[in-house]
Design an enzyme around this catalytic site. Structure first.
Site, PDB file in Angstrom:
ATOM      1  N   GLU A 137       0.709 -19.356   4.140  1.00 48.35           N
ATOM      2  CA  GLU A 137       1.626 -18.318   3.651  1.00 48.35           C
ATOM      3  C   GLU A 137       1.488 -17.067   4.482  1.00 48.35           C
ATOM      4  OE1 GLU A 137       0.239 -17.627  -0.323  1.00 48.35           O
ATOM      5  OE2 GLU A 137       0.281 -19.767  -0.770  1.00 48.35           O
ATOM      6  N   LYS A 139       0.659 -13.269   4.989  1.00 50.31           N
ATOM      7  CA  LYS A 139      -0.211 -12.308   4.316  1.00 50.31           C
ATOM      8  C   LYS A 139       0.546 -10.986   4.287  1.00 50.31           C
ATOM      9  CE  LYS A 139      -4.834 -10.325   4.858  1.00 50.31           C
ATOM     10  NZ  LYS A 139      -4.675  -9.365   3.809  1.00 50.31           N
ATOM     11  N   ASP A 141       1.352  -7.190   3.688  1.00 46.18           N
ATOM     12  CA  ASP A 141       0.501  -6.008   3.812  1.00 46.18           C
ATOM     13  C   ASP A 141       0.947  -4.948   2.814  1.00 46.18           C
ATOM     14  OD1 ASP A 141      -1.496  -4.460   4.721  1.00 46.18           O
ATOM     15  OD2 ASP A 141      -0.546  -3.902   6.614  1.00 46.18           O
ATOM     16  N   ARG A 160      -5.774  -4.022  -8.548  1.00 43.07           N
ATOM     17  CA  ARG A 160      -7.026  -4.750  -8.382  1.00 43.07           C
ATOM     18  C   ARG A 160      -8.201  -3.935  -8.948  1.00 43.07           C
ATOM     19  NH1 ARG A 160      -8.340  -8.054  -4.106  1.00 43.07           N
ATOM     20  NH2 ARG A 160      -6.845  -6.944  -2.811  1.00 43.07           N
ATOM     21  N   GLU A 197       1.537  -9.065  -4.321  1.00 40.04           N
ATOM     22  CA  GLU A 197       1.437  -7.849  -3.535  1.00 40.04           C
ATOM     23  C   GLU A 197       2.675  -6.995  -3.781  1.00 40.04           C
ATOM     24  OE1 GLU A 197      -1.396  -8.316  -1.985  1.00 40.04           O
ATOM     25  OE2 GLU A 197      -1.484  -6.828  -0.384  1.00 40.04           O
ATOM     26  N   TYR A 249       1.889 -14.640  -5.327  1.00 43.11           N
ATOM     27  CA  TYR A 249       1.317 -15.778  -4.602  1.00 43.11           C
ATOM     28  C   TYR A 249       0.140 -16.456  -5.292  1.00 43.11           C
ATOM     29  CZ  TYR A 249      -1.261 -11.635  -3.033  1.00 43.11           C
ATOM     30  OH  TYR A 249      -1.950 -10.455  -2.984  1.00 43.11           O
ATOM     31  N   LYS A 312      -4.623 -21.704   2.221  1.00 42.64           N
ATOM     32  CA  LYS A 312      -5.268 -22.039   0.944  1.00 42.64           C
ATOM     33  C   LYS A 312      -5.338 -23.549   0.775  1.00 42.64           C
ATOM     34  CE  LYS A 312      -3.054 -18.044  -1.146  1.00 42.64           C
ATOM     35  NZ  LYS A 312      -1.987 -17.550  -2.016  1.00 42.64           N
ATOM     36  N   LYS A 336      -6.103 -12.895  10.483  1.00 39.31           N
ATOM     37  CA  LYS A 336      -5.387 -11.628  10.661  1.00 39.31           C
ATOM     38  C   LYS A 336      -4.897 -11.445  12.086  1.00 39.31           C
ATOM     39  CE  LYS A 336      -6.700  -7.953   8.205  1.00 39.31           C
ATOM     40  NZ  LYS A 336      -7.570  -6.968   7.539  1.00 39.31           N
ATOM     41  N   CYS A 430       4.141  31.031  19.343  1.00 40.56           N
ATOM     42  CA  CYS A 430       5.122  30.093  18.791  1.00 40.56           C
ATOM     43  C   CYS A 430       6.116  29.708  19.887  1.00 40.56           C
ATOM     44  CB  CYS A 430       5.844  30.737  17.609  1.00 40.56           C
ATOM     45  SG  CYS A 430       7.211  29.733  17.009  1.00 40.56           S
ATOM     46  N   CYS A 433       9.623  31.408  18.627  1.00 38.41           N
ATOM     47  CA  CYS A 433       9.887  32.847  18.500  1.00 38.41           C
ATOM     48  C   CYS A 433       8.860  33.718  19.217  1.00 38.41           C
ATOM     49  CB  CYS A 433       9.982  33.246  17.032  1.00 38.41           C
ATOM     50  SG  CYS A 433       8.394  33.192  16.186  1.00 38.41           S
ATOM     51  N   CYS A 454      11.225  33.390  12.257  1.00 31.05           N
ATOM     52  CA  CYS A 454      11.206  32.346  13.289  1.00 31.05           C
ATOM     53  C   CYS A 454      12.392  31.400  13.040  1.00 31.05           C
ATOM     54  CB  CYS A 454       9.871  31.606  13.198  1.00 31.05           C
ATOM     55  SG  CYS A 454       9.730  30.196  14.282  1.00 31.05           S
TER      56      CYS A 454
HETATM   57  S1  IVH Z   1      -4.291 -15.072  -2.129  1.00 31.04           S
HETATM   58  C1  IVH Z   1      -8.386 -15.145  -4.638  1.00 31.04           C
HETATM   59  N1  IVH Z   1      -2.127 -14.860  -0.686  1.00 31.04           N
HETATM   60  O1  IVH Z   1      -4.563  -9.925   1.016  1.00 31.04           O
HETATM   61  C2  IVH Z   1      -7.603 -14.483  -3.566  1.00 31.04           C
HETATM   62  N2  IVH Z   1      -3.501 -12.942  -0.882  1.00 31.04           N
HETATM   63  O2  IVH Z   1      -7.057  -9.265   2.421  1.00 31.04           O
HETATM   64  C3  IVH Z   1      -6.158 -14.575  -3.798  1.00 31.04           C
HETATM   65  N3  IVH Z   1      -2.580 -10.948   0.258  1.00 31.04           N
HETATM   66  O3  IVH Z   1      -6.605  -9.754  -1.804  1.00 31.04           O
HETATM   67  C4  IVH Z   1      -5.392 -13.899  -2.746  1.00 31.04           C
HETATM   68  N4  IVH Z   1      -0.743 -11.894   1.004  1.00 31.04           N
HETATM   69  O4  IVH Z   1      -4.186  -8.657  -1.883  1.00 31.04           O
HETATM   70  C5  IVH Z   1      -3.221 -14.227  -1.151  1.00 31.04           C
HETATM   71  N5  IVH Z   1      -0.135 -14.864   0.498  1.00 31.04           N
HETATM   72  C6  IVH Z   1      -1.218 -14.204   0.051  1.00 31.04           C
HETATM   73  C7  IVH Z   1      -1.453 -12.851   0.337  1.00 31.04           C
HETATM   74  C8  IVH Z   1      -2.612 -12.241  -0.143  1.00 31.04           C
HETATM   75  C9  IVH Z   1      -1.435 -10.775   0.944  1.00 31.04           C
HETATM   76  C10 IVH Z   1      -3.560  -9.873   0.032  1.00 31.04           C
HETATM   77  C11 IVH Z   1      -4.278  -9.937  -1.289  1.00 31.04           C
HETATM   78  C12 IVH Z   1      -5.689 -10.230  -0.911  1.00 31.04           C
HETATM   79  C13 IVH Z   1      -5.784  -9.562   0.422  1.00 31.04           C
HETATM   80  C14 IVH Z   1      -6.960 -10.010   1.231  1.00 31.04           C
END
Ligand code: IVH
Length: 731
Positions: A137, A139, A141, A160, A197, A249, A312, A336, A430, A433, A454
């Site tokens: 998936e 990630k 931000d 969190r 997120e 997610y 995962k 990352k 400045c 002015c 100014c």
């Molecule tokens: S799964 C038990 N899936 O990234 C952990 N996290 O740096 C479950 N995040 O804590 C998290 N996209 O806040 C998961 N597709 C995604 C995600 C994701 C962003 C965030 C989440 C996590 C953090 C870790």
């Protein structure tokens, strides 16, 4: 490194990491990049691995970073220079907090493909050679959120927090457009949690930062900080305005009827929950690598920020078998992406003057492509930053986008330094002015003190005056510049004596545009006092402070009459703001300006009972508040008044209720008990007012707890309609 040295370094690393965690999660204003942070964490992990006896439970390697708002002293929060206030303009002081049903953990992360391979091998080994799949998936931000649905309705939203306890942001989450309050479809469990997120798409982020720059609020460094700051805003309606979105997610609950994570998310999508369809089930490391390399390029075209890929184990039974460490699941890992940076030549530096006179150095660069756009300019922040970088004109410099969007110069490539480089000269006058610049103690920036003379500052103030959150007059910056250059408008009050003939002198203006502008000015006279106060552009009096001050004093005359001591008694006012207010009102030119604006018909006091009352649920009730609430104390007082109640500061026989928040004053509690005064909680108060406001939707009722109404006008119900109609009839 021997044990003693390791001990010292470990202590040092923990301090640095803890401080950066706080800046990232609480202040939303990080000072180092994610990459730098991860490298510090890696160093700590490897030292602790080498000396396991030095690991302590409070090490940042053992717990997730906390976003919990720590209760602070009243005066701490809105001092200029405090990043919490600067970064989000209107941070809540404290939220109600609730424990997470399941700990909310983070993910182990890596920048290294070989560690993804190692993760796949570890999982395979842990599962003893059984066949399994992976869910890969994006990630996202943003900032993590945990939603609980009960009986198909959104019940609670928690951040969190520290992983065990989160801040309750339910009211704000109701204003995020793609989070359903009520589920659709069928088959949802009676109770479940779903995590995801909250993020801010680039478009909303750019709009917000443009607005903030215009208002001279510090821009957010990246969409993640903007999302996280916005989620904890004071005013739920403003949260709605910020354009946040959510992606979910991770589904959790007891006895869920799914075999795989993928099935669970598909079901969640069928209930109307926002789930990304950019997921893929992969069978092996090759498919995972393919997915990663595809998105490493494609993510640059996505309308929101991503910082990696999450891998995962897909089968839920296998996830349970693999379990968790103290901090991470063993069934998932994050790969990352490295923040991109580019090397380019620094051509020159402009010194820009803003509305408040702050001078910002801005680098002009040889255009260079970076994360999908061409970068030509980058901020150098201030003189200290320029010195820190030891930067010279003609140097080759590294440019990065903080969270992929705002370019900043992060370093100088000294090996490329030629002979013809020149040391930049920060101006002592400045650039606009010519007035000598000043730098106050503790300020990072230099200022032009010629506030009212100014041209850039004057125009900046005029633009601020008419901006959306101030008087909300429809006109662009170019119009203001022309009005100023033609000598038609020098101070805000001049707007209100403009005539049709004046406006017809502007380039390309015809009757219709002139009439529209005049109508918009006319309509702006109905702007509530707190926005008028903000519009005056008093240094350090941002939107939030203006609201607190306006509500506390009720009128400009009362503010002007207040001495230092009286000002300091207001929630959110500290020394710097008090001094700024005193200095502003000590200037006779400002008093004359206010008199002219008053004569033009602007509101310089809070409207009492002019349709802004939300209900009369508390009519005849005298309420004493004590402790902290989910909104600021001033807002709570305003809320009580809005519902017809009266505030009082001490408990007596005349008190109807003592409204106790967290940590109420023991004296007040004792007195209430002695006199038999009922002690009620915030929830009770909400209940009383919500019952009375039956007929308004929950969102609207809760919006009343904050400030502006859902449409952002600051006027509830009828009053908002009135402004709209007023504008229409005038056109
Ligand atoms: S799964 C038990 N899936 O990234 C952990 N996290 O740096 C479950 N995040 O804590 C998290 N996209 O806040 C998961 N597709 C995604 C995600 C994701 C962003 C965030 C989440 C996590 C953090 C870790």
């Amino acid at each position: 490194m021997d044990r003693e040295q390791a001990k010292i370094r470990i202590r040092e690393l923990r301090d640095i990491i803890n401080e950066n965690n706080r800046r990232y999660y609480v202040e939303n204003s990080p000072v180092i990049s994610d990459y730098e942070f991860d490298m510090l964490m890696n160093e700590l992990i490897s030292l602790e691995k080498q000396y396991p006896d030095l690991v302590t439970p409070d090490s940042p390697t053992q717990k997730v970073g906390s976003d919990l708002e720590k209760p602070r002293g009243d005066k701490g929060i809105s001092q200029p220079g405090n990043p919490a206030e600067n970064a989000d303009g209107g941070h809540r002081k404290e939220f109600a907090q609730y424990p997470h049903r399941y700990p909310m953990l983070s993910l182990g992360n890596t920048y290294d493909m070989s560690e993804v391979e190692a993760f796949v091998e570890r999982a395979a080994k842990g599962l003893g050679g059984r066949t399994f799949t992976f869910s890969t998936e994006l990630k996202f931000d943003g900032t993590a959120i945990c939603l609980t649905y009960r009986h198909g309705k959104l019940y609670r939203a928690l951040t969190r927090g520290d992983g065990a306890i989160g801040d309750d942001v339910t009211v704000n989450v109701h204003h995020i457009s793609n989070i359903p309050t009520v589920l659709s479809g069928s088959g949802w469990p009676q109770e479940f949690e779903i995590r995801g997120e909250i993020y801010m798409p680039y478009k909303a982020f750019d709009r917000l930062n443009a607005e903030r720059e215009r208002d001279e609020d510090p821009p957010f460094a990246n969409p993640r900080n903007a999302a996280s700051g916005s989620l904890k805003l004071l005013n739920p309606a403003e949260v709605g305005h910020r354009g946040l979105e959510c992606t979910l997610y991770h589904l959790l609950g007891e006895n869920l009827p799914f075999d795989t994570h993928d099935q669970a998310l598909n079901a969640a999508a069928s209930w109307g929950l926002p789930v990304s369809d950019r997921r893929k089930v992969c069978r092996d490391i090759h498919e995972i690598e393919e997915y990663i390399s595809y998105w490493d390029t494609e993510r640059k075209f996505l309308p929101f920020a991503t910082d990696g890929i999450v891998i995962k184990v897909n089968e839920l039974a296998y996830q349970r078998e693999l379990g968790y460490t103290a901090k991470f699941p063993r069934w998932a890992v994050a790969y990352k992406f490295q923040a991109e940076r580019a090397l380019t030549k620094l051509r020159s530096i402009d010194y820009q003057v803003g509305r408040t006179g702050a001078v910002t150095p801005v680098a002009n660069l040889d255009p260079v492509p970076l994360s999908g756009t061409t970068v030509k300019r980058a901020s150098l922040h201030n003189l200290d930053q320029m010195r820190l970088l030891d930067i010279r004109i003609g140097d080759y410099v590294y440019v990065e986008k903080g969270g992929e969007i705002i370019p900043k110069i992060t370093g100088v490539e000294l090996s490329e330094r030629g002979k013809d480089v020149t040391v930049p000269v920060f101006p002592d006058r400045c650039p606009d002015c010519g007035t000598p610049l000043v730098r106050d103690d503790g300020e990072a920036k230099f200022f032009c003190p010629n506030t009212d003379g100014c041209p850039t500052q004057i125009m900046g103030k005029l633009v601020h005056f008419i901006s959306r959150k101030a008087m909300n007059v429809m006109a662009g910056d170019a119009t203001i510049e022309q009005l100023y250059r033609l000598g038609l408008v020098k101070t805000p009050a001049d707007f209100y004596s403009l005539t049709r003939e004046d406006l017809l002198r502007l380039d390309g203006w015809k009757d219709r545009s002139a009439e529209r502008f005049l109508a918009s000015l006319e309509a702006s006279k109905a702007t509530p006092f707190e926005h008028v106060l903000f519009a005056l552009g008093i240094r350090y009096v941002g939107e939030t402070t203006a609201r607190s001050v306006a509500r506390h004093f009720g009128s400009i005359d009362a503010i002007m009459a207040a001495d230092r001591q009286t000002l300091l008694a207001v929630d959110d006012i500290g020394d710097v703001i008090a001094d700024s207010l005193l200095a502003y009102f000590a200037d006779p030119a400002h008093i004359r300006e206010i008199e002219r604006l008053k004569a033009a018909g602007l509101k310089f006091s809070i409207d009492e009972g002019t349709g802004t009352a939300a209900s009369s649920a508390l009519a005849g009730k005298t309420i004493v508040i004590s402790g902290n609430f989910s909104i600021s104390r001033d807002e709570m007082k305003a809320f009580i008044e809005k519902h017809g109640g009266k505030n009082s500061s001490s408990v007596s026989g005349k008190t109807s209720y003592l409204l106790a928040g967290s940590k109420p004053g023991p004296e007040k509690m004792k007195k209430a008990e002695q006199l038999g005064i009922p002690v009620i909680a915030e929830e009770d108060l909400r209940k009383m007012t919500e019952d009375a406001s039956a007929g308004i939707t929950e969102g609207e009722a809760t919006a009343g707890m904050g400030d502006r109404t859902a449409d952002g006008t600051g006027l509830a119900g009828d009053a908002a309609d009135d402004t709209g109609k007023g504008q229409l009839t005038l056109f």
